[in-house]
Design a protein around this motif. Structure first.
Motif, PDB file in Angstrom:
ATOM      1  N   VAL A   1       5.748  -3.616 -15.390  1.00 49.49           N
ATOM      2  CA  VAL A   1       4.529  -3.102 -14.765  1.00 49.49           C
ATOM      3  C   VAL A   1       3.344  -3.502 -15.620  1.00 49.49           C
ATOM      4  N   GLN A   2       2.289  -3.967 -14.941  1.00 50.04           N
ATOM      5  CA  GLN A   2       1.053  -4.341 -15.639  1.00 50.04           C
ATOM      6  C   GLN A   2      -0.141  -3.790 -14.885  1.00 50.04           C
ATOM      7  N   LEU A   3      -1.186  -3.477 -15.644  1.00 48.62           N
ATOM      8  CA  LEU A   3      -2.460  -3.107 -15.072  1.00 48.62           C
ATOM      9  C   LEU A   3      -3.474  -4.167 -15.495  1.00 48.62           C
ATOM     10  N   GLN A   4      -4.166  -4.726 -14.538  1.00 48.23           N
ATOM     11  CA  GLN A   4      -5.142  -5.774 -14.816  1.00 48.23           C
ATOM     12  C   GLN A   4      -6.521  -5.305 -14.379  1.00 48.23           C
ATOM     13  N   ALA A   5      -7.387  -5.093 -15.360  1.00 49.93           N
ATOM     14  CA  ALA A   5      -8.747  -4.635 -15.086  1.00 49.93           C
ATOM     15  C   ALA A   5      -9.706  -5.810 -15.023  1.00 49.93           C
ATOM     16  N   SER A   6     -10.749  -5.656 -14.228  1.00 50.13           N
ATOM     17  CA  SER A   6     -11.773  -6.689 -14.113  1.00 50.13           C
ATOM     18  C   SER A   6     -13.091  -6.048 -13.730  1.00 50.13           C
ATOM     19  N   LEU A  17     -22.487  -1.632 -11.086  1.00 52.94           N
ATOM     20  CA  LEU A  17     -21.354  -2.465 -11.491  1.00 52.94           C
ATOM     21  C   LEU A  17     -20.098  -1.828 -10.934  1.00 52.94           C
ATOM     22  N   ARG A  18     -19.141  -2.640 -10.521  1.00 52.91           N
ATOM     23  CA  ARG A  18     -17.881  -2.095 -10.018  1.00 52.91           C
ATOM     24  C   ARG A  18     -16.720  -2.652 -10.828  1.00 52.91           C
ATOM     25  N   LEU A  19     -15.926  -1.749 -11.348  1.00 54.20           N
ATOM     26  CA  LEU A  19     -14.706  -2.120 -12.049  1.00 54.20           C
ATOM     27  C   LEU A  19     -13.519  -1.993 -11.100  1.00 54.20           C
ATOM     28  N   SER A  20     -12.552  -2.890 -11.269  1.00 49.71           N
ATOM     29  CA  SER A  20     -11.324  -2.843 -10.484  1.00 49.71           C
ATOM     30  C   SER A  20     -10.136  -2.892 -11.427  1.00 49.71           C
ATOM     31  N   CYS A  21      -9.040  -2.297 -11.002  1.00 45.92           N
ATOM     32  CA  CYS A  21      -7.817  -2.348 -11.798  1.00 45.92           C
ATOM     33  C   CYS A  21      -6.633  -2.358 -10.844  1.00 45.92           C
ATOM     34  N   ALA A  22      -5.863  -3.425 -10.894  1.00 47.89           N
ATOM     35  CA  ALA A  22      -4.723  -3.583 -10.002  1.00 47.89           C
ATOM     36  C   ALA A  22      -3.420  -3.443 -10.782  1.00 47.89           C
ATOM     37  N   ALA A  23      -2.513  -2.669 -10.238  1.00 49.20           N
ATOM     38  CA  ALA A  23      -1.187  -2.509 -10.834  1.00 49.20           C
ATOM     39  C   ALA A  23      -0.213  -3.433 -10.133  1.00 49.20           C
ATOM     40  N   SER A  24       0.672  -4.019 -10.918  1.00 56.14           N
ATOM     41  CA  SER A  24       1.660  -4.929 -10.341  1.00 56.14           C
ATOM     42  C   SER A  24       3.001  -4.727 -11.044  1.00 56.14           C
ATOM     43  N   GLY A  25       4.057  -5.164 -10.385  1.00 57.41           N
ATOM     44  CA  GLY A  25       5.396  -5.010 -10.946  1.00 57.41           C
ATOM     45  C   GLY A  25       6.290  -4.234 -10.001  1.00 57.41           C
ATOM     46  N   SER A  26       7.378  -3.729 -10.549  1.00 53.05           N
ATOM     47  CA  SER A  26       8.366  -3.000  -9.742  1.00 53.05           C
ATOM     48  C   SER A  26       7.938  -1.535  -9.582  1.00 53.05           C
ATOM     49  N   ILE A  27       6.961  -1.336  -8.725  1.00 54.31           N
ATOM     50  CA  ILE A  27       6.338  -0.022  -8.544  1.00 54.31           C
ATOM     51  C   ILE A  27       6.892   0.668  -7.307  1.00 54.31           C
ATOM     52  N   LEU A  28       7.343   1.895  -7.468  1.00 56.09           N
ATOM     53  CA  LEU A  28       7.773   2.686  -6.318  1.00 56.09           C
ATOM     54  C   LEU A  28       6.590   3.475  -5.760  1.00 56.09           C
ATOM     55  N   SER A  29       5.831   4.088  -6.639  1.00 53.81           N
ATOM     56  CA  SER A  29       4.621   4.787  -6.225  1.00 53.81           C
ATOM     57  C   SER A  29       3.754   5.031  -7.460  1.00 53.81           C
ATOM     58  N   ASN A  97      -0.309   6.587 -13.738  1.00 51.68           N
ATOM     59  CA  ASN A  97       1.017   7.181 -13.889  1.00 51.68           C
ATOM     60  C   ASN A  97       1.891   6.613 -12.781  1.00 51.68           C
ATOM     61  N   ILE A  98       2.843   5.770 -13.165  1.00 54.15           N
ATOM     62  CA  ILE A  98       3.563   4.950 -12.196  1.00 54.15           C
ATOM     63  C   ILE A  98       5.040   5.309 -12.169  1.00 54.15           C
ATOM     64  N   VAL A  99       5.539   5.459 -10.965  1.00 54.78           N
ATOM     65  CA  VAL A  99       6.955   5.752 -10.753  1.00 54.78           C
ATOM     66  C   VAL A  99       7.712   4.444 -10.538  1.00 54.78           C
ATOM     67  N   THR A 100       8.754   4.260 -11.310  1.00 57.31           N
ATOM     68  CA  THR A 100       9.620   3.088 -11.169  1.00 57.31           C
ATOM     69  C   THR A 100      11.069   3.556 -11.089  1.00 57.31           C
ATOM     70  N   MET A 101      11.994   2.629 -10.919  1.00 57.90           N
ATOM     71  CA  MET A 101      13.403   2.984 -10.902  1.00 57.90           C
ATOM     72  C   MET A 101      13.817   3.576 -12.240  1.00 57.90           C
ATOM     73  N   THR A 102      13.192   3.108 -13.319  1.00 52.70           N
ATOM     74  CA  THR A 102      13.531   3.585 -14.660  1.00 52.70           C
ATOM     75  C   THR A 102      12.891   4.939 -14.951  1.00 52.70           C
ATOM     76  N   TYR A 103      11.670   5.110 -14.503  1.00 54.78           N
ATOM     77  CA  TYR A 103      10.911   6.340 -14.789  1.00 54.78           C
ATOM     78  C   TYR A 103      10.609   7.046 -13.465  1.00 54.78           C
ATOM     79  N   SER A 104      11.563   7.806 -12.993  1.00 55.17           N
ATOM     80  CA  SER A 104      11.452   8.407 -11.659  1.00 55.17           C
ATOM     81  C   SER A 104      10.410   9.516 -11.604  1.00 55.17           C
ATOM     82  N   TYR A 105      10.005  10.054 -12.769  1.00 55.81           N
ATOM     83  CA  TYR A 105       8.962  11.063 -12.781  1.00 55.81           C
ATOM     84  C   TYR A 105       7.612  10.474 -13.159  1.00 55.81           C
ATOM     85  N   GLY A 106       7.565   9.199 -13.392  1.00 54.46           N
ATOM     86  CA  GLY A 106       6.317   8.541 -13.709  1.00 54.46           C
ATOM     87  C   GLY A 106       6.124   8.321 -15.195  1.00 54.46           C
TER      88      GLY A 106
END
Length: 120
Positions: A1-6, A17-29, A97-106
């Motif tokens: 999982v990565q977060l990329q800010a711009s 000014l507007r900041l953006s941040c996109a999360a990528s990877g094996s994200i469930l929620s 706070n990202i939920v993945t298969m490994t971290y089911s509680y985030g």
């Protein structure tokens, strides 16, 4: 999982000014997403946060000027900065706070910071 800010950079006082941040990877929620900032010589502080359902929380110093939003379909959080002040100058970090298969509680993830400089 990565977060990329711009979106950081130089902005004049009273501008926007507007900041953006996109999360990528094996994200469930993604639970809470937020923006923090750290000015030179100061501790990192919460700027704004937003739940998956859209409830928001702001630091008193930015209420009425900054707006946080998110696009759940794009796993992206935004920070619209209106009427910034010189004291808003800082490195801004996104957090999620990202939920993945490994971290089911985030698990908390951080993006690399993006520098915002408010100056004329």
């Amino acid at each position: 999982v990565q977060l990329q800010a711009s979106g950081g950079g130089l902005v004049q006082p009273g501008g926007s000014l507007r900041l953006s941040c996109a999360a990528s990877g094996s994200i469930l929620s993604i639970n809470v997403m937020g923006w923090y900032r750290q000015a030179p010589g100061k501790q990192r502080e919460l700027v704004a946060a937003i739940t998956r359902g859209g409830s928001t929380n702001y630091a008193d110093s930015v209420k009425g000027r900054f707006t946080i939003s998110r696009d759940n379909a794009k796993n992206t959080v935004y920070l619209q900065m209106n009427s910034p002040k010189p004291e808003d100058t800082a490195v801004y970090y996104c957090n999620a706070n990202i939920v993945t298969m490994t971290y089911s509680y985030g698990m908390d993830y951080w993006g690399k910071g993006t520098l915002v400089t408010v100056s004329s």
